[in-house]
Write a protein that holds these residues in place. Structure first.
Motif, PDB file in Angstrom:
ATOM      1  N   LYS A   1     -25.962 109.086  41.115  1.00 45.40           N
ATOM      2  CA  LYS A   1     -26.508 110.401  40.785  1.00 45.40           C
ATOM      3  C   LYS A   1     -25.653 111.127  39.748  1.00 45.40           C
ATOM      4  O   LYS A   1     -26.171 111.852  38.910  1.00 45.40           O
ATOM      5  CB  LYS A   1     -26.633 111.248  42.057  1.00 45.40           C
ATOM      6  N   ALA A   2     -24.330 110.907  39.798  1.00 45.57           N
ATOM      7  CA  ALA A   2     -23.432 111.553  38.839  1.00 45.57           C
ATOM      8  C   ALA A   2     -23.513 110.904  37.461  1.00 45.57           C
ATOM      9  O   ALA A   2     -23.273 111.556  36.453  1.00 45.57           O
ATOM     10  CB  ALA A   2     -21.992 111.499  39.347  1.00 45.57           C
ATOM     11  N   GLY A   3     -23.855 109.596  37.417  1.00 41.07           N
ATOM     12  CA  GLY A   3     -23.983 108.919  36.135  1.00 41.07           C
ATOM     13  C   GLY A   3     -22.961 107.840  35.860  1.00 41.07           C
ATOM     14  O   GLY A   3     -22.871 107.343  34.730  1.00 41.07           O
ATOM     15  N   LEU A   4     -22.172 107.414  36.863  1.00 41.60           N
ATOM     16  CA  LEU A   4     -21.257 106.292  36.646  1.00 41.60           C
ATOM     17  C   LEU A   4     -22.060 105.026  36.406  1.00 41.60           C
ATOM     18  O   LEU A   4     -23.125 104.831  37.000  1.00 41.60           O
ATOM     19  CB  LEU A   4     -20.344 106.090  37.856  1.00 41.60           C
ATOM     20  N   LEU A   5     -21.544 104.162  35.534  1.00 42.12           N
ATOM     21  CA  LEU A   5     -22.244 102.933  35.175  1.00 42.12           C
ATOM     22  C   LEU A   5     -21.327 101.727  35.327  1.00 42.12           C
ATOM     23  O   LEU A   5     -20.106 101.850  35.182  1.00 42.12           O
ATOM     24  CB  LEU A   5     -22.727 102.996  33.719  1.00 42.12           C
ATOM     25  N   PRO A   6     -21.916 100.538  35.587  1.00 46.22           N
ATOM     26  CA  PRO A   6     -21.096  99.329  35.584  1.00 46.22           C
ATOM     27  C   PRO A   6     -20.367  99.185  34.245  1.00 46.22           C
ATOM     28  O   PRO A   6     -20.895  99.551  33.200  1.00 46.22           O
ATOM     29  CB  PRO A   6     -22.124  98.205  35.778  1.00 46.22           C
ATOM     30  N   LYS A   7     -19.148  98.687  34.316  1.00 48.20           N
ATOM     31  CA  LYS A   7     -18.232  98.468  33.190  1.00 48.20           C
ATOM     32  C   LYS A   7     -17.478  99.722  32.765  1.00 48.20           C
ATOM     33  O   LYS A   7     -16.646  99.658  31.870  1.00 48.20           O
ATOM     34  CB  LYS A   7     -18.935  97.811  32.002  1.00 48.20           C
ATOM     35  N   ASP A   8     -17.767 100.893  33.376  1.00 49.50           N
ATOM     36  CA  ASP A   8     -16.928 102.066  33.118  1.00 49.50           C
ATOM     37  C   ASP A   8     -15.517 101.740  33.585  1.00 49.50           C
ATOM     38  O   ASP A   8     -15.323 101.170  34.661  1.00 49.50           O
ATOM     39  CB  ASP A   8     -17.435 103.293  33.882  1.00 49.50           C
TER      40      ASP A   8
ATOM     41  N   ASP B   1     -13.830  98.500  56.742  1.00 47.00           N
ATOM     42  CA  ASP B   1     -14.942  99.284  56.195  1.00 47.00           C
ATOM     43  C   ASP B   1     -15.941  98.393  55.474  1.00 47.00           C
ATOM     44  O   ASP B   1     -17.149  98.545  55.617  1.00 47.00           O
ATOM     45  CB  ASP B   1     -14.430 100.364  55.243  1.00 47.00           C
ATOM     46  N   SER B   2     -15.444  97.449  54.680  1.00 46.79           N
ATOM     47  CA  SER B   2     -16.335  96.546  53.951  1.00 46.79           C
ATOM     48  C   SER B   2     -17.105  95.644  54.904  1.00 46.79           C
ATOM     49  O   SER B   2     -18.289  95.388  54.712  1.00 46.79           O
ATOM     50  CB  SER B   2     -15.541  95.697  52.962  1.00 46.79           C
ATOM     51  N   ALA B   3     -16.432  95.148  55.930  1.00 45.66           N
ATOM     52  CA  ALA B   3     -17.072  94.226  56.876  1.00 45.66           C
ATOM     53  C   ALA B   3     -18.160  94.906  57.694  1.00 45.66           C
ATOM     54  O   ALA B   3     -19.175  94.303  58.009  1.00 45.66           O
ATOM     55  CB  ALA B   3     -16.026  93.616  57.800  1.00 45.66           C
ATOM     56  N   THR B   4     -17.963  96.173  58.039  1.00 46.54           N
ATOM     57  CA  THR B   4     -18.962  96.871  58.844  1.00 46.54           C
ATOM     58  C   THR B   4     -20.092  97.420  58.001  1.00 46.54           C
ATOM     59  O   THR B   4     -21.133  97.802  58.515  1.00 46.54           O
ATOM     60  CB  THR B   4     -18.325  98.020  59.648  1.00 46.54           C
ATOM     61  N   GLY B   5     -19.886  97.489  56.678  1.00 50.61           N
ATOM     62  CA  GLY B   5     -20.961  97.920  55.791  1.00 50.61           C
ATOM     63  C   GLY B   5     -21.103  99.417  55.648  1.00 50.61           C
ATOM     64  O   GLY B   5     -22.087  99.884  55.102  1.00 50.61           O
ATOM     65  N   THR B   6     -20.155 100.207  56.137  1.00 54.71           N
ATOM     66  CA  THR B   6     -20.246 101.657  56.041  1.00 54.71           C
ATOM     67  C   THR B   6     -18.937 102.243  55.541  1.00 54.71           C
ATOM     68  O   THR B   6     -17.875 101.905  56.043  1.00 54.71           O
ATOM     69  CB  THR B   6     -20.576 102.272  57.412  1.00 54.71           C
ATOM     70  N   LEU B   7     -19.015 103.130  54.548  1.00 48.01           N
ATOM     71  CA  LEU B   7     -17.841 103.769  53.964  1.00 48.01           C
ATOM     72  C   LEU B   7     -18.130 105.238  53.729  1.00 48.01           C
ATOM     73  O   LEU B   7     -19.277 105.654  53.684  1.00 48.01           O
ATOM     74  CB  LEU B   7     -17.499 103.134  52.606  1.00 48.01           C
ATOM     75  N   ALA B   8     -17.090 106.033  53.541  1.00 44.46           N
ATOM     76  CA  ALA B   8     -17.246 107.416  53.087  1.00 44.46           C
ATOM     77  C   ALA B   8     -16.598 107.493  51.716  1.00 44.46           C
ATOM     78  O   ALA B   8     -15.384 107.330  51.586  1.00 44.46           O
ATOM     79  CB  ALA B   8     -16.582 108.382  54.058  1.00 44.46           C
ATOM     80  N   GLY B   9     -17.390 107.675  50.692  1.00 45.16           N
ATOM     81  CA  GLY B   9     -16.867 107.692  49.331  1.00 45.16           C
ATOM     82  C   GLY B   9     -17.944 108.043  48.336  1.00 45.16           C
ATOM     83  O   GLY B   9     -18.817 108.859  48.619  1.00 45.16           O
ATOM     84  N   VAL B  10     -17.913 107.393  47.165  1.00 47.38           N
ATOM     85  CA  VAL B  10     -18.860 107.726  46.107  1.00 47.38           C
ATOM     86  C   VAL B  10     -19.889 106.635  45.850  1.00 47.38           C
ATOM     87  O   VAL B  10     -20.893 106.877  45.198  1.00 47.38           O
ATOM     88  CB  VAL B  10     -18.128 108.099  44.789  1.00 47.38           C
ATOM     89  N   GLY B  11     -19.650 105.396  46.334  1.00 53.08           N
ATOM     90  CA  GLY B  11     -20.658 104.346  46.198  1.00 53.08           C
ATOM     91  C   GLY B  11     -20.522 103.449  44.997  1.00 53.08           C
ATOM     92  O   GLY B  11     -21.510 103.157  44.332  1.00 53.08           O
ATOM     93  N   VAL B  12     -19.291 103.013  44.707  1.00 51.98           N
ATOM     94  CA  VAL B  12     -19.092 102.054  43.628  1.00 51.98           C
ATOM     95  C   VAL B  12     -18.366 100.831  44.161  1.00 51.98           C
ATOM     96  O   VAL B  12     -17.586 100.915  45.105  1.00 51.98           O
ATOM     97  CB  VAL B  12     -18.282 102.633  42.437  1.00 51.98           C
ATOM     98  N   GLU B  13     -18.635  99.703  43.525  1.00 49.17           N
ATOM     99  CA  GLU B  13     -17.861  98.496  43.769  1.00 49.17           C
ATOM    100  C   GLU B  13     -16.855  98.431  42.628  1.00 49.17           C
ATOM    101  O   GLU B  13     -17.200  98.696  41.469  1.00 49.17           O
ATOM    102  CB  GLU B  13     -18.785  97.277  43.751  1.00 49.17           C
ATOM    103  N   ILE B  14     -15.613  98.087  42.940  1.00 45.05           N
ATOM    104  CA  ILE B  14     -14.533  98.154  41.959  1.00 45.05           C
ATOM    105  C   ILE B  14     -13.956  96.759  41.746  1.00 45.05           C
ATOM    106  O   ILE B  14     -13.782  95.996  42.692  1.00 45.05           O
ATOM    107  CB  ILE B  14     -13.427  99.107  42.453  1.00 45.05           C
ATOM    108  N   ALA B  15     -13.638  96.448  40.489  1.00 47.96           N
ATOM    109  CA  ALA B  15     -13.043  95.159  40.136  1.00 47.96           C
ATOM    110  C   ALA B  15     -12.100  95.377  38.955  1.00 47.96           C
ATOM    111  O   ALA B  15     -11.889  96.516  38.526  1.00 47.96           O
ATOM    112  CB  ALA B  15     -14.129  94.153  39.772  1.00 47.96           C
ATOM    113  N   THR B  16     -11.560  94.295  38.425  1.00 46.56           N
ATOM    114  CA  THR B  16     -10.777  94.381  37.197  1.00 46.56           C
ATOM    115  C   THR B  16     -11.482  93.563  36.121  1.00 46.56           C
ATOM    116  O   THR B  16     -12.150  92.572  36.412  1.00 46.56           O
ATOM    117  CB  THR B  16      -9.339  93.859  37.391  1.00 46.56           C
ATOM    118  N   ASN B  17     -11.322  94.006  34.873  1.00 46.14           N
ATOM    119  CA  ASN B  17     -11.933  93.283  33.760  1.00 46.14           C
ATOM    120  C   ASN B  17     -10.926  92.297  33.165  1.00 46.14           C
ATOM    121  O   ASN B  17      -9.813  92.136  33.676  1.00 46.14           O
ATOM    122  CB  ASN B  17     -12.502  94.256  32.719  1.00 46.14           C
ATOM    123  N   ASP B  18     -11.300  91.642  32.077  1.00 48.09           N
ATOM    124  CA  ASP B  18     -10.436  90.648  31.441  1.00 48.09           C
ATOM    125  C   ASP B  18      -9.132  91.255  30.917  1.00 48.09           C
ATOM    126  O   ASP B  18      -8.142  90.546  30.753  1.00 48.09           O
ATOM    127  CB  ASP B  18     -11.176  89.950  30.293  1.00 48.09           C
TER     128      ASP B  18
END
Length: 136
Positions: free
Chosen positions: A45-52, A11-28
């Motif tokens: 549109k819902a209001g999610l922000l980076p670092k949530d 999904d990541s390689a083809t550039g198309t997903l079905a979801g909500v539109g966030v990139e996810i990682a882990t913090n320190d």
């Protein structure tokens, strides 16, 4: 590689997903977070922000043992279905969201004019996918 991990990679390689539109990682602190929000996505549109920090998704609790793939697998689903997400913002405020899943076009390339004395155009490649070269 598990089937879910393989599908996530495809999904990541083809550039198309079905979801909500966030990139996810882990913090320190090893907690799973929103690292980026796709422009014009359901998450934005819902209001999610980076670092949530993801606390739960559809009732599944997350902790330091949770991985970005654990969260991603719950955020993805049938187009038009809804997912409940609870995040911790700024380490103090808990926020609940109900977000409708939509087809997501992963934006691996963004461009903008830098805010300097001179007009400088910037092309930012945040990841490489099947659509990166044509987008640049």
């Amino acid at each position: 590689m598990t089937p879910a991990k393989y599908q996530s990679l495809v999904d990541s390689a083809t550039g198309t997903l079905a979801g909500v539109g966030v990139e996810i990682a882990t913090n320190d602190d090893r907690l799973t977070i929103v690292s980026d929000v796709e422009p014009d996505s359901p998450a934005q549109k819902a209001g999610l922000l980076p670092k949530d920090v993801f606390l739960n998704c559809n009732g599944v609790q997350f902790d330091k043992s949770s991985t970005p793939d654990d969260v991603a697998s719950l955020l993805r689903g049938p187009i038009g279905s809804k997912v409940g997400v609870t995040v911790l913002r700024d380490g103090t405020t808990t926020k609940d969201f109900i977000i409708q899943r939509e087809p997501i076009k992963v934006t691996s390339v963004r461009s903008y004019i830098a805010k300097t004395d001179k007009q400088v155009g910037v092309i930012r490649i945040k990841s490489f996918s099947g659509t990166t070269s044509s987008t640049v």
